[in-house]
Motif scaffolding. Structure first.
Motif, PDB file in Angstrom:
ATOM      1  N   GLY A  66       0.816  -1.210   0.000  1.00 24.05           N
ATOM      2  CA  GLY A  66       0.000   0.000   0.000  1.00 24.05           C
ATOM      3  C   GLY A  66       0.846   1.255   0.000  1.00 24.05           C
ATOM      4  N   ALA A  67       1.965   1.223   0.717  1.00 27.32           N
ATOM      5  CA  ALA A  67       2.859   2.388   0.744  1.00 27.32           C
ATOM      6  C   ALA A  67       3.419   2.663  -0.650  1.00 27.32           C
ATOM      7  CB  ALA A  67       3.992   2.160   1.741  1.00 27.32           C
ATOM      8  N   GLY A  68       3.812   1.614  -1.351  1.00 26.58           N
ATOM      9  CA  GLY A  68       4.289   1.785  -2.719  1.00 26.58           C
ATOM     10  C   GLY A  68       3.205   2.305  -3.639  1.00 26.58           C
ATOM     11  N   SER A  69       1.986   1.808  -3.444  1.00 33.26           N
ATOM     12  CA  SER A  69       0.859   2.215  -4.280  1.00 33.26           C
ATOM     13  C   SER A  69       0.529   3.692  -4.097  1.00 33.26           C
ATOM     14  CB  SER A  69      -0.371   1.362  -3.949  1.00 33.26           C
ATOM     15  OG  SER A  69      -1.477   1.728  -4.719  1.00 33.26           O
ATOM     16  N   GLN A  73       0.842   6.435  -8.491  1.00 32.02           N
ATOM     17  CA  GLN A  73       0.147   7.240  -9.484  1.00 32.02           C
ATOM     18  C   GLN A  73       0.637   8.685  -9.526  1.00 32.02           C
ATOM     19  OE1 GLN A  73      -3.904   6.428 -10.524  1.00 32.02           O
ATOM     20  NE2 GLN A  73      -4.108   4.929  -8.887  1.00 32.02           N
ATOM     21  N   LEU A  74       1.158   9.187  -8.405  1.00 33.05           N
ATOM     22  CA  LEU A  74       1.729  10.528  -8.419  1.00 33.05           C
ATOM     23  C   LEU A  74       2.984  10.571  -9.292  1.00 33.05           C
ATOM     24  CD1 LEU A  74       1.375  11.499  -4.647  1.00 33.05           C
ATOM     25  CD2 LEU A  74      -0.092  12.198  -6.550  1.00 33.05           C
ATOM     26  N   VAL A  75       3.852   9.569  -9.112  1.00 35.39           N
ATOM     27  CA  VAL A  75       5.057   9.485  -9.939  1.00 35.39           C
ATOM     28  C   VAL A  75       4.672   9.274 -11.401  1.00 35.39           C
ATOM     29  CG1 VAL A  75       7.123   8.120 -10.411  1.00 35.39           C
ATOM     30  CG2 VAL A  75       6.484   8.627  -8.045  1.00 35.39           C
ATOM     31  N   ALA A  76       3.703   8.390 -11.629  1.00 38.32           N
ATOM     32  CA  ALA A  76       3.288   8.092 -12.998  1.00 38.32           C
ATOM     33  C   ALA A  76       2.674   9.303 -13.684  1.00 38.32           C
ATOM     34  CB  ALA A  76       2.290   6.938 -12.994  1.00 38.32           C
ATOM     35  N   ALA A 343      -4.605  13.212 -13.667  1.00 35.55           N
ATOM     36  CA  ALA A 343      -5.052  11.834 -13.502  1.00 35.55           C
ATOM     37  C   ALA A 343      -4.330  11.162 -12.334  1.00 35.55           C
ATOM     38  CB  ALA A 343      -4.816  11.053 -14.790  1.00 35.55           C
ATOM     39  N   GLY A 344      -3.058  11.498 -12.152  1.00 33.80           N
ATOM     40  CA  GLY A 344      -2.307  10.927 -11.034  1.00 33.80           C
ATOM     41  C   GLY A 344      -2.864  11.360  -9.695  1.00 33.80           C
ATOM     42  N   LEU A 345      -3.267  12.635  -9.578  1.00 31.87           N
ATOM     43  CA  LEU A 345      -3.848  13.112  -8.323  1.00 31.87           C
ATOM     44  C   LEU A 345      -5.185  12.439  -8.059  1.00 31.87           C
ATOM     45  CD1 LEU A 345      -3.601  15.030  -5.922  1.00 31.87           C
ATOM     46  CD2 LEU A 345      -4.787  16.778  -7.273  1.00 31.87           C
ATOM     47  N   SER A 346      -6.000  12.281  -9.109  1.00 30.33           N
ATOM     48  CA  SER A 346      -7.274  11.581  -8.953  1.00 30.33           C
ATOM     49  C   SER A 346      -7.047  10.133  -8.526  1.00 30.33           C
ATOM     50  CB  SER A 346      -8.050  11.625 -10.274  1.00 30.33           C
ATOM     51  OG  SER A 346      -9.243  10.863 -10.191  1.00 30.33           O
ATOM     52  N   GLY A 347      -6.068   9.481  -9.141  1.00 28.34           N
ATOM     53  CA  GLY A 347      -5.765   8.099  -8.765  1.00 28.34           C
ATOM     54  C   GLY A 347      -5.207   7.976  -7.363  1.00 28.34           C
ATOM     55  N   PHE A 348      -4.480   9.014  -6.913  1.00 27.05           N
ATOM     56  CA  PHE A 348      -3.945   9.010  -5.550  1.00 27.05           C
ATOM     57  C   PHE A 348      -5.062   8.897  -4.526  1.00 27.05           C
ATOM     58  CE2 PHE A 348      -2.839  11.482  -1.720  1.00 27.05           C
ATOM     59  CZ  PHE A 348      -1.750  10.742  -1.275  1.00 27.05           C
ATOM     60  N   ALA A 349      -6.226   9.500  -4.826  1.00 24.38           N
ATOM     61  CA  ALA A 349      -7.366   9.402  -3.907  1.00 24.38           C
ATOM     62  C   ALA A 349      -7.765   7.951  -3.698  1.00 24.38           C
ATOM     63  CB  ALA A 349      -8.551  10.211  -4.456  1.00 24.38           C
ATOM     64  N   TRP A 350      -7.733   7.158  -4.773  1.00 27.38           N
ATOM     65  CA  TRP A 350      -8.083   5.732  -4.651  1.00 27.38           C
ATOM     66  C   TRP A 350      -7.009   4.957  -3.900  1.00 27.38           C
ATOM     67  CZ3 TRP A 350     -12.576   3.286  -5.810  1.00 27.38           C
ATOM     68  CH2 TRP A 350     -13.539   4.049  -6.467  1.00 27.38           C
ATOM     69  N   SER A 351      -5.742   5.291  -4.147  1.00 27.11           N
ATOM     70  CA  SER A 351      -4.662   4.618  -3.421  1.00 27.11           C
ATOM     71  C   SER A 351      -4.727   4.936  -1.930  1.00 27.11           C
ATOM     72  CB  SER A 351      -3.304   5.048  -3.992  1.00 27.11           C
ATOM     73  OG  SER A 351      -3.179   4.669  -5.345  1.00 27.11           O
ATOM     74  N   LEU A 352      -5.015   6.204  -1.599  1.00 23.01           N
ATOM     75  CA  LEU A 352      -5.141   6.589  -0.193  1.00 23.01           C
ATOM     76  C   LEU A 352      -6.327   5.882   0.454  1.00 23.01           C
ATOM     77  CD1 LEU A 352      -4.202   8.361   2.158  1.00 23.01           C
ATOM     78  CD2 LEU A 352      -5.645  10.200   1.255  1.00 23.01           C
TER      79      LEU A 352
END
Length: 397
Positions: A66-69, A73-76, A343-352
């Motif tokens: 989870g920490a890697g996840s 998406q932010l890096v991507a 898109a990375g910021l939006s995906g970060f919400a799902w990872s969080l």
């Protein structure tokens, strides 16, 4: 008066026609990748049964993933805008394939921990690139339908992959890692060969996420997405626990009821994606989240497999309504050269949410099942209200 016959477009053509060929290459690669997604759903079983880890150690390893996840998406997002959509997506899938095999052949705890962290870091790299590609390739009017079709393909592939993965896990876990890795390679090659690079020339020196974080509408939408993800995250965390430990359903009964989710999405999503795509996105998303919240709130009263199936059907309808909207909204809010970061910021919400959902859900379930499900219903309504408040600003974009 002309006698020419005007041919009405067929239903199939109206649902899948009008989208460019590179989109379908992306869709096909996504489907293949999801067909091969077998490792992550069975990771806990693999770590405890095949590698002999304790439950505590397995939990630690999953936490490292989870920490890697969280970073993935932010890096991507930055890579998508800097080196290109195609290179980021293909490179991310190849890296995922390598880390899948590394994890499959890791036998010591340090090696497993390192492999899981790196797998978490690369496994979602393709998502911001995929979101940006669709925005680049598809006209604004068709984007909700295109994102909805991607959502449909993901669920179709996942349903088949889960079924096959359950069988293959009994034969030998290493097969899951090889199939997952090979599907990632196929996705990477297909995108590299059939999808052009669409990254526009940058007009700004973005400096990471500076411009994105100054966009108040995008920050508000990211918060809405976090609330959405916290609700949906319970389907993979506390819902199975509550149904088997509190309601006393068997795993077989729970699995049978949950299968309804995939069946409804596969059957209904392609029928309604075009129609939903023509509705106002903010109001449509708010409706979907309200329906989803109602479905989770009603879970408080479930006492049988049939009751669970009814609530699953309700929140699945909400999931179908919202399916194509987030990607289309992100594409509308983002400048073309910053679509990866948005898109990375939006995906970060799902990872969080993947990290917070079990923590939040577990604490609420300890208080009581009704506390958990009424709270999730309230979070769904809060997400709907937030989207309605953002509606005017989104429409101005």
């Amino acid at each position: 008066m002309s006698n020419a016959i005007v041919e009405k477009p067929s239903f199939l053509k109206s649902q899948v026609g009008g989208l460019p060929r590179p989109f379908w290459a992306l869709w096909g690669g996504t489907l293949v990748n999801r067909l091969g997604t077998m490792v992550i759903p069975f990771t806990g079983v693999y770590l405890t049964q095949s590698r002999g880890l304790s439950l505590a150690a397995a939990g630690l390893v999953m936490g490292v993933f989870g920490a890697g996840s969280l970073l993935s998406q932010l890096v991507a997002g930055v890579l998508t805008d800097r080196i290109g959509r195609r290179a980021t997506l293909s490179g991310g899938m190849l890296a995922t394939a390598v880390m899948m095999l590394a994890l499959g052949y890791s036998t010591t705890l340090p090696a497993i921990v390192a492999s899981m962290f790196l797998l978490g870091l690369v496994i979602d790299v393709y998502r911001p690139a995929s979101t940006a590609l669709v925005a680049d390739l598809v006209s604004p009017a068709e984007r909700p339908r295109a994102y909805g079709l991607l959502f449909w393909g993901i669920n179709l592939g996942y349903a088949v992959g889960m079924t096959a993965g359950g069988w293959l896990a009994g034969v030998g876990f290493i097969w899951l890692f090889w199939i997952d890795a090979l599907s990632g390679v196929v996705f990477a090659v297909l995108v590299w060969r059939a999808v052009p690079e669409t990254r526009p020339r940058a007009r700004h020196s973005a400096g990471g996420f500076g411009l994105v974080l100054r966009d108040r509408v995008m920050l508000g939408f990211t918060l809405v997405m976090l609330l959405d993800a916290l609700v949906y995250g319970q389907t993979m965390t506390m819902l199975p626990v509550a149904m088997t430990e509190v309601v006393k359903l068997t795993p077989g009964q729970f699995g049978l009821a949950m299968a309804l989710n995939g069946v409804l999405i596969v059957l209904v999503q392609p029928l309604v994606s075009g129609w939903l795509g023509r509705r106002d996105p903010a109001r449509t998303f708010a409706l979907g989240m309200a329906v989803m919240g109602a479905g989770f709130a009603l879970t408080a009263f479930v006492s049988s497999t049939l009751g669970l199936a009814v609530t699953i059907a309700i929140w699945t309808v909400g999931e179908i309504i919202t399916a194509g909207i987030p990607g289309a909204v992100v594409a509308a809010l983002a400048p073309a050269e910053l679509r990866g970061r948005y898109a990375g910021l939006s995906g970060f919400a799902w990872s969080l949410a993947a990290v917070l959902s079990p923590l939040m859900g577990g604490a609420l379930l300890e208080i009581g099942p009704r506390t958990l499900w009424f709270t999730m219903g309230g979070v769904g309504v809060l997400s709907a209200v937030g989207m309605l408040l953002l509606g005017p600003a989104i429409r101005r974009r």
